[in-house]
Design an enzyme around this catalytic site. Structure first.
Site, PDB file in Angstrom:
ATOM      1  N   ASP A 208       0.858  -1.203   0.000  1.00 37.08           N
ATOM      2  CA  ASP A 208       0.000   0.000   0.000  1.00 37.08           C
ATOM      3  C   ASP A 208       0.884   1.240   0.000  1.00 37.08           C
ATOM      4  OD1 ASP A 208       0.241  -1.183   2.960  1.00 37.08           O
ATOM      5  OD2 ASP A 208       0.328   1.005   3.044  1.00 37.08           O
ATOM      6  N   ASP A 210       0.565   3.770   2.218  1.00 39.49           N
ATOM      7  CA  ASP A 210       0.392   4.469   3.486  1.00 39.49           C
ATOM      8  C   ASP A 210      -0.554   5.667   3.261  1.00 39.49           C
ATOM      9  OD1 ASP A 210       1.130   3.990   6.207  1.00 39.49           O
ATOM     10  OD2 ASP A 210       2.075   5.947   6.212  1.00 39.49           O
TER      11      ASP A 210
HETATM   12  N1  ADE Z   1       1.224   1.305   5.694  1.00 43.19           N
HETATM   13  C1  ADE Z   1       1.763   0.447   6.554  1.00 43.19           C
HETATM   14  N2  ADE Z   1       2.254   0.884   7.730  1.00 43.19           N
HETATM   15  C2  ADE Z   1       2.826   0.001   8.591  1.00 43.19           C
HETATM   16  N3  ADE Z   1       2.926  -1.307   8.378  1.00 43.19           N
HETATM   17  C3  ADE Z   1       2.445  -1.782   7.226  1.00 43.19           C
HETATM   18  N4  ADE Z   1       2.400  -3.020   6.726  1.00 43.19           N
HETATM   19  C4  ADE Z   1       1.816  -2.968   5.530  1.00 43.19           C
HETATM   20  N5  ADE Z   1       1.452  -1.698   5.214  1.00 43.19           N
HETATM   21  C5  ADE Z   1       1.838  -0.939   6.267  1.00 43.19           C
END
Ligand code: ADE
Ligand SMILES: CSC[C@H]1O[C@H](OP(=O)(O)O)[C@H](O)[C@@H]1O
Length: 289
Positions: A208, A210
Site C-alpha cells: 500500500d 500508506d
Molecule cells: N502502511 C503500513 N504501515 C505500517 N505497516 C504496514 N504493513 C503494511 N502496510 C503498512
C-alpha cells in the site's frame, strides 16, 4: 554449512515444496518462538521456515517473541535469514507489488526488548550496516527471476503499531526523514540477528501507499491482504530461486555478519553473571567460552 532461514510475515504462514518436511517445536532460553518451525530441504539446501506472527496470525507486531524466534533459528543452525514483510510505501515509484531490498532502518519501536545481552553480560554490536549485502544481492537476483520488480536499497521505518500512522507521521517519515517503506516488525529482528551473528536480508513487499498518498486516504487491512496474495506467490518463488543459487558449502561472510560478536563483549570475564552466561550459550557461546 548453509542453513537458510525464512521468516514469513503477514500472509506468509507456510511454504510448500520442501523434502523431508516437518514442523518442529523448539524451546529456547528466551521462551517459545511464534510457532513451531517448518524444516526440510529444497534443492539440497537445508531450510527452516518460521511464520513471524504464528499460523493464523496470532501475534501483534509488539507481541512477536523476537528473541525466541532468532534464538530458535540459531539453535537449528540457521546461518542466513531472509525476512519477508508487508510494507507501506512512501514512494510513487515503489508501488504495491514491488519488492524493496531494504538496507537501512530507522527504529521507532519502543515496547520491545532489543538485545539478548543485559546486566551481567553486556555487548555492543555495530548495526551501521544492519543487513547482509552478500545475501541481499542473491535474494535480489532470485526475486527478479521470480518476476518481481525489485529495488536495491531502501530505508524501512519501523513503527510500533498496531495502528497505522497518522497523516502527520506519514508525512514526517516521507518528506523529512526520506524513508522509502514502513512496517512494524523488522526491528528488533534485524538487531537480534546481528547479535546472533546470522546474515539478515529483509525483503519489503509493498502492499500500500500508506496514508500520505492523495489517492489513499487511509490504510486498510483488506486492501493489504489482497495485494499480499500476489506478493506471497512471488515471495515463495523467490525462495525457490534463492535455494538453487545458494551453495550448501558456506564461506565466511565478506560483510562480517557472522563475526559480529568478536569485538562486542565489554563485561570483564570475572564480572559476568554465570547464570546469564549459560542462558546466552546458543547466541554467544562461540565468543563466551
Ligand atoms: N502502511 C503500513 N504501515 C505500517 N505497516 C504496514 N504493513 C503494511 N502496510 C503498512
Ligand atoms: C497486515 S498489515 C500490518 C502488518 O503487516 C506487516 O507485518 P509483517 O512485517 O510481519 O509482514 C506489518 O509490519 C504489520 O505487522
Amino acid at each position: 554449512m548453509t542453513v537458510l532461514g525464512i521468516i514469513g510475515g503477514s500472509g506468509l504462514y507456510e511454504i510448500a515444496g520442501l523434502q523431508n518436511a516437518e514442523w518442529r517445536s523448539v524451546e529456547t532460553p528466551f521462551g517459545a518462538p511464534s510457532d513451531a518451525l517448518f524444516t526440510g530441504t529444497l534443492d539440497g539446501l537445508q531450510l527452516v521456515f518460521l511464520p513471524r506472527h504464528g499460523r493464523g496470525h496470532v501475534h501483534t507486531p509488539s507481541s512477536v517473541p523476537y528473541k525466541a524466534n532468532i534464538c530458535a533459528l540459531k539453535q537449528l543452525g540457521v546461518t542466513d535469514i531472509v525476512s519477508l514483510s508487508a510494507t507501506g510505501s512512501f514512494r510513487e515509484d515503489m508501488p504495491p507489488g514491488d519488492f524493496v531490498m531494504v538496507d537501512q532502518f530507522i527504529d521507532r519501536t519502543f515496547a520491545r526488548e532489543k538485545s539478548f545481552f543485559g546486566p551481567g553480560c553486556v555487548a555492543h554490536v555495530s548495526v551501521a550496516h544492519p543487513t547482509c549485502k552478500r545475501l541481499s544481492a542473491m535474494v535480489s537476483d532470485a526475486a527478479r527471476q521470480s518476476g518481481a520488480n525489485v529495488h536495491d536499497g531502501g530505508t524501512y521505518l519501523a513503527m510500533e503499531g498496531p495502528q497505522f500512522s497518522t497523516l502527520a507521521e506519514s508525512r514526517l517519515y516521507r518528506e523529512v526523514w526520506n524513508c522509502d517503506v514502513i512496517g512494524m516488525t523488522n526491528m528488533p529482528e534485524a538487531k537480534l540477528a546481528r547479535e546472533a551473528e546470522i546474515c539478515y536480508a529483509p525483503v519489503a513487499m509493498v502492499t500500500d501507499f500508506d496514508c500520505w498518498h492523495p489517492d489513499h486516504d487511509a490504510v486498510e487491512v483488506a486492501d493489504i491482504v489482497r495485494t499480499l496474495m500476489g506478493n506471497a506467490d512471488r515471495a515463495r518463488s523467490t525462495v525457490v530461486h534463492l535455494a538453487k543459487g545458494l551453495a550448501a558449502q558456506r564461506d565466511v561472510c565478506p560483510c562480517g555478519c557472522d563475526r559480529a560478536l568478536e569485538t562486542a563483549l565489554i563485561t570483564a570475564p570475572e564480572a559476568r553473571d554465570p547464570e546469564f552466561v549459560k542462558k546466552l550459550q546458543p547466541i554467544a557461546g562461540r565468543v563466551l567460552n
